[in-house]
Design an enzyme around this catalytic site. Structure first.
Site, PDB file in Angstrom:
ATOM      1  N   THR A  14       0.818  -1.021   0.021  1.00 12.01           N
ATOM      2  CA  THR A  14      -0.069   0.146  -0.019  1.00 12.01           C
ATOM      3  C   THR A  14       0.595   1.305   0.041  1.00 12.01           C
ATOM      4  O   THR A  14       0.611   2.373  -0.414  1.00 12.01           O
ATOM      5  CB  THR A  14      -0.783  -0.008   1.186  1.00 12.01           C
ATOM      6  OG1 THR A  14      -1.747  -1.120   1.323  1.00 12.01           O
ATOM      7  CG2 THR A  14      -1.697   1.229   1.450  1.00 12.01           C
ATOM      8  N   THR A  93       1.841  -4.534   4.446  1.00  8.70           N
ATOM      9  CA  THR A  93       1.742  -4.610   5.837  1.00  8.70           C
ATOM     10  C   THR A  93       1.013  -5.846   5.955  1.00  8.70           C
ATOM     11  O   THR A  93       1.154  -6.391   7.077  1.00  8.70           O
ATOM     12  CB  THR A  93       0.730  -3.527   6.522  1.00  8.70           C
ATOM     13  OG1 THR A  93      -0.555  -3.687   6.191  1.00  8.70           O
ATOM     14  CG2 THR A  93       1.409  -2.140   6.718  1.00  8.70           C
TER      15      THR A  93
HETATM   16  N1  ASP Z   1      -2.423  -5.509   0.615  1.00  7.10           N
HETATM   17  C1  ASP Z   1      -1.376  -4.458   0.970  1.00  7.10           C
HETATM   18  C2  ASP Z   1      -0.082  -5.433   1.006  1.00  7.10           C
HETATM   19  O1  ASP Z   1       0.078  -6.112   1.973  1.00  7.10           O
HETATM   20  C3  ASP Z   1      -1.690  -3.989   2.377  1.00  7.10           C
HETATM   21  C4  ASP Z   1      -0.889  -3.156   2.848  1.00  7.10           C
HETATM   22  O2  ASP Z   1       0.443  -2.633   2.273  1.00  7.10           O
HETATM   23  O3  ASP Z   1      -1.165  -2.552   4.051  1.00  7.10           O
HETATM   24  O4  ASP Z   1       0.532  -5.233   0.009  1.00  7.10           O
END
Ligand code: ASP
Length: 321
Positions: A14, A93
């Site tokens: 993200t 995340t």
């Molecule tokens: N779906 C994303 C990922 O893990 C979520 C994030 O980065 O917060 O790449």
């Protein structure tokens, strides 16, 4: 005055995502993520030069074992340059707890490795990525971060990678930890030489079919991680399947679906953690299923036997390690 070089390795997530009609997807390059160090968003930054490297651009939920190994390999290659004082990795995340922990397992260097990411895409009004990257650079440049293994920085907080888990889908403080100071048994090997064994993980619940363990064994899983209920408990029928799996040479690790507290074998009755341990399962006291699965996959891949793996999990317990 000479500046210190920090390398920013970007992997997607993200923090690098922008919103499209088909959902948010990683789109920004490493250069796009480089902060303007002359105008920091919070406190002044130390005197550092940041060099940005595009490693991959993926949502971390779609990462493979090969992707994770590539990231750990790139961290090692980057630290082969003595001019580099630290590495910051941007990462989604959703599975940061897995990759950051894997990095920690292989991180024998004193220099800091800091993972960061974001809860909101780069084009969102509340985008948290730029501040998180600055904070991660600040932590990476801080001499007091040396020798602490792999760190995770998000939402103004910092954790050791060991023990963390994602706790929120929308709070900028995305993580918490089961324990802030877990010991760090490391795997002193080159990750490129370590195959990841197949390890399946299951969350248990009342009425779970014990057959899912037999199914994993029949599909050649080398290891199984069970996120059992409470302090590592389940139904006696599951214990019987665990005993059979261990008999068949599969390493079974038991953790809990409860986020906080140690997993201490307390209950019997055929399905308690006391029974699972007697059936040959290894108890992971603090590492929850995602990180226990990573450890088991690389320990098996590195050729460790059940006794060595049991010792690894014992050494991961602050009461022992
Ligand atoms: N779906 C994303 C990922 O893990 C979520 C994030 O980065 O917060 O790449």
């Amino acid at each position: 005055m000479a500046t210190s070089t920090i390398v920013l390795l970007t992997t997607g997530g993200t923090v690098a995502a922008t919103t499209t009609a088909d959902g948010a997807v990683p789109a920004l390059s490493a250069a796009d993520l480089l902060p303007d160090l002359s105008t920091p968003r919070t406190d002044p930054l130390p005197d550092i030069t940041v060099s940005a490297v595009d490693l991959m651009s993926v949502d971390s939920s779609a990462m493979t074992s090969a992707d994770r190994s590539r990231i750990i390999g790139a961290i090692g290659d980057t630290l082969a340059d003595p001019e580099v004082v630290a590495v910051v990795v941007t990462h989604g995340t959703d599975t940061m707890e897995e990759t950051a922990y894997l990095a920690d397992l292989f991180h024998t260097d004193e220099r800091p490795v800091v993972f960061t990411g974001a809860q909101f895409p780069a084009d969102a009004p509340n985008a948290d990525g730029p501040r998180n990257i600055e904070d991660a650079l600040r932590v990476a440049a801080d001499p007091s971060s040396r020798g602490k293994g792999t760190l995770v920085v998000l939402g103004g907080r910092m954790w050791s990678a060991r023990g963390i888990f994602k706790v929120s889908t929308d709070n900028p403080i995305a993580f918490d930890t089961t324990h802030p100071d877990l010991p760090r048994p490391v795997i002193d090997a080159d990750i490129s030489a370590v195959a990841h064994a197949r390890v399946d993980a299951f969350t248990l619940y009342p009425g779970v079919s014990p057959g899912l363990i037999a199914a994993a064994v029949s599909q050649n899983a080398a290891g199984i991680v069970l996120a059992a209920t409470g302090s590592g408990n389940t139904h006696p029928d599951v214990t019987a399947q665990v005993a059979q799996a261990v008999h068949d040479g599969v390493v079974v690790v038991v953790t809990s679906r409860v986020p906080y507290g140690p997993i201490v074998p307390t209950y019997g009755g055929g399905g308690g953690a006391v029974d699972l341990e007697r059936a040959g399962a290894i108890i992971s006291r603090w590492l929850r299923a995602p990180q226990a699965r990573i450890a088991l996959a690389v320990l098996l891949g590195a050729g460790h036997d059940a006794a060595q793996i049991a010792e690894f999990f014992r050494a991961s317990d602050p009461a022992i390690g």
